[in-house]
Design a protein around this motif. Structure first.
Motif, PDB file in Angstrom:
ATOM      1  N   UNK A 112       0.855  -1.187   0.000  1.00 40.40           N
ATOM      2  CA  UNK A 112       0.000   0.000   0.000  1.00 40.40           C
ATOM      3  C   UNK A 112       0.890   1.235   0.000  1.00 40.40           C
ATOM      4  N   UNK A 113       0.275   2.397  -0.005  1.00 38.69           N
ATOM      5  CA  UNK A 113       1.015   3.614   0.261  1.00 38.69           C
ATOM      6  C   UNK A 113       1.281   3.726   1.755  1.00 38.69           C
ATOM      7  N   UNK A 114       1.963   4.774   2.166  1.00 38.41           N
ATOM      8  CA  UNK A 114       2.235   4.998   3.582  1.00 38.41           C
ATOM      9  C   UNK A 114       1.012   5.655   4.217  1.00 38.41           C
ATOM     10  N   UNK A 115       0.491   5.039   5.260  1.00 35.34           N
ATOM     11  CA  UNK A 115      -0.715   5.504   5.946  1.00 35.34           C
ATOM     12  C   UNK A 115      -0.354   5.933   7.373  1.00 35.34           C
ATOM     13  N   UNK A 116      -1.300   6.503   8.130  1.00 37.82           N
ATOM     14  CA  UNK A 116      -1.011   6.820   9.539  1.00 37.82           C
ATOM     15  C   UNK A 116      -0.651   5.595  10.375  1.00 37.82           C
ATOM     16  N   UNK A 117      -0.994   4.398   9.877  1.00 36.87           N
ATOM     17  CA  UNK A 117      -0.699   3.152  10.587  1.00 36.87           C
ATOM     18  C   UNK A 117       0.542   2.461  10.033  1.00 36.87           C
ATOM     19  N   UNK A 118       1.289   3.134   9.196  1.00 38.59           N
ATOM     20  CA  UNK A 118       2.410   2.487   8.521  1.00 38.59           C
ATOM     21  C   UNK A 118       1.986   2.080   7.117  1.00 38.59           C
ATOM     22  N   UNK A 119       2.654   1.083   6.566  1.00 37.88           N
ATOM     23  CA  UNK A 119       2.250   0.578   5.252  1.00 37.88           C
ATOM     24  C   UNK A 119       2.038  -0.924   5.328  1.00 37.88           C
ATOM     25  N   UNK A 120       1.346  -1.471   4.315  1.00 34.28           N
ATOM     26  CA  UNK A 120       0.883  -2.848   4.384  1.00 34.28           C
ATOM     27  C   UNK A 120       1.269  -3.616   3.128  1.00 34.28           C
ATOM     28  N   UNK A 121       1.242  -4.929   3.259  1.00 35.79           N
ATOM     29  CA  UNK A 121       1.677  -5.831   2.195  1.00 35.79           C
ATOM     30  C   UNK A 121       0.632  -6.915   2.002  1.00 35.79           C
ATOM     31  N   UNK A 122       0.222  -7.119   0.763  1.00 36.07           N
ATOM     32  CA  UNK A 122      -0.712  -8.201   0.450  1.00 36.07           C
ATOM     33  C   UNK A 122      -0.025  -9.188  -0.486  1.00 36.07           C
ATOM     34  N   UNK A 123      -0.319 -10.473  -0.302  1.00 35.74           N
ATOM     35  CA  UNK A 123       0.289 -11.508  -1.129  1.00 35.74           C
ATOM     36  C   UNK A 123      -0.789 -12.386  -1.746  1.00 35.74           C
ATOM     37  N   UNK A 124      -0.571 -12.769  -3.011  1.00 39.35           N
ATOM     38  CA  UNK A 124      -1.464 -13.681  -3.724  1.00 39.35           C
ATOM     39  C   UNK A 124      -0.776 -15.031  -3.833  1.00 39.35           C
ATOM     40  N   UNK A 125      -1.547 -16.086  -3.639  1.00 45.68           N
ATOM     41  CA  UNK A 125      -0.959 -17.423  -3.589  1.00 45.68           C
ATOM     42  C   UNK A 125      -1.871 -18.436  -4.261  1.00 45.68           C
ATOM     43  N   UNK A 126      -1.270 -19.488  -4.761  1.00 43.50           N
ATOM     44  CA  UNK A 126      -2.037 -20.553  -5.397  1.00 43.50           C
ATOM     45  C   UNK A 126      -2.884 -21.342  -4.401  1.00 43.50           C
ATOM     46  N   UNK A 127      -2.694 -21.109  -3.095  1.00 38.98           N
ATOM     47  CA  UNK A 127      -3.537 -21.783  -2.097  1.00 38.98           C
ATOM     48  C   UNK A 127      -4.913 -21.133  -1.986  1.00 38.98           C
ATOM     49  N   UNK A 128      -5.124 -20.016  -2.720  1.00 41.58           N
ATOM     50  CA  UNK A 128      -6.430 -19.370  -2.736  1.00 41.58           C
ATOM     51  C   UNK A 128      -6.728 -18.507  -1.530  1.00 41.58           C
TER      52      UNK A 128
END
Length: 350
Positions: free
Chosen positions: A23-39
């Motif tokens: 994500x962008x930098x937010x008041x809570x820091x920044x975040x990471x999302x991952x996509x996986x073949x496990x659905x």
């Protein structure tokens, strides 16, 4: 003796990790999302890799995932012929967008009002998220399945890649502006808004083009087949990973290889710099994400640089800020609670 890179290993997925986004930098820091073949796409704190939640609802492999700028929404693309939009704070599914084939890529506009999708049916679709019942706008022209589709130029244009072609589209007229053809399969594409730079990988090549005109800027050759590359926000460094399990770091201006690290136990499918440029994340066939420091030895996130005694000849080594943690444990350290599902706590970012 140089300092040793000590990556953070984020486990929890059970199949290959094929896409990730910050994500962008937010008041809570920044975040990471991952996509996986496990659905089961996962949301993590970006600077530490700490697990926040898992989005449950897809019935097939998830090929693409993204967050909007303020990390309030997430979107995922999957093999169950759907794209889904999620509330990234509560984990609730907001809408399911049905497609006619496997969906590979999703991207929000800057205002989060529209979602761009692409997939195996060779069509780009633009959904108005304020009118989920309305039919999407469709753009045709690709001759094979779409691997990546991104908004660019303040959402006035669209970049998309299929097997061996990258195309630039005008959003207003829904027509193709220009295209690039390659003699081998395009493996990844990244758009850098600052400077309008497009990063494309194919074979062992890492190519940089103008996102406005698609004119070439420069290109580098790597020692192995590259699946993904990312340019540092300050355009100082480039990182890339691929089939030889290694991550390579290059000087963007000279093309000189600065470092290479081996930590994954399978080919690397995706790599991205964090929005502040302090770290980069990689996702692999081995089912893990790893977080790597851009500047090894700097105190940041869970990394803590412990300086040696003044009379010691040993150089400082980066250490993670956990008490009574051995060096061997650090090498395999994983984020907490990685086998949990989405927290029911309303404010998961607090």
């Amino acid at each position: 003796m140089a300092m040793r890179q000590t990556p953070l290993t984020c486990s929890g997925h059970t199949r290959p990790v094929v896409d990730l986004a910050f994500s962008g930098i937010t008041p809570y820091g920044y975040f990471l999302i991952s996509a996986c073949k496990d659905g089961k796409p996962m949301l993590r704190q970006g600077d530490t890799g700490d697990w926040i939640g898992t989005f449950l609802g897809h019935k097939g492999a998830v090929w693409g995932a993204t967050l909007n700028k303020d990390a309030s929404k997430a979107a995922t693309a999957a093999a169950d012929f759907t794209a889904k939009v999620w509330d990234a704070v509560s984990g609730d599914e907001l809408m399911t967008l049905a497609h006619k084939h496997i969906v590979k890529t999703v991207d929000f506009t800057q205002d989060s009002n529209y979602l761009l999708t692409g997939g195996q049916d060779k069509l780009l679709r633009i959904y108005d998220l304020n009118k989920p019942e309305a039919e999407p706008k469709e753009i045709s022209g690709h001759t094979s399945g779409i691997k990546k589709a991104l908004w660019c130029s303040e959402d006035k244009q669209i970049l998309s890649a299929d097997d061996k072609t990258v195309r630039l589209w005008d959003h207003a007229t829904m027509t193709e502006v220009k295209s690039l053809n390659f003699n081998m399969s395009v493996s990844s594409m990244e758009y850098i808004p600052e400077g309008e730079i497009l990063v494309i990988t194919y074979g062992r090549s890492i190519a940089f083009h103008s996102a406005v005109s698609l004119d070439p800027i420069k290109s580098f050759e790597a020692p192995a087949t590259i699946n993904s590359a990312s340019l540092h926000p300050e355009k100082e460094f480039l990182v890339a990973g691929g089939e030889d399990f290694k991550l390579y770091k290059y000087d963007y201006n000279s093309g000189e290889e600065l470092e290479s690290y081996k930590g994954h136990f399978g080919p690397i499918h995706c790599v991205r710099f964090s929005p502040d440029g302090e770290l980069y994340a990689s996702g692999s066939e081995d089912g893990t994400l790893r977080l790597w420091q851009t500047v090894v030895g700097k105190t940041y996130g869970l990394w803590k640089c412990v300086l040696p005694e003044e009379d010691s000849a040993e150089l400082a080594k980066p250490k993670l800020g956990f008490p009574e943690t051995t060096e061997e444990e650090l090498e395999e350290m994983t984020s907490e609670n990685s086998d949990c599902i989405y927290s029911s706590t309303p404010d998961v970012k607090a």
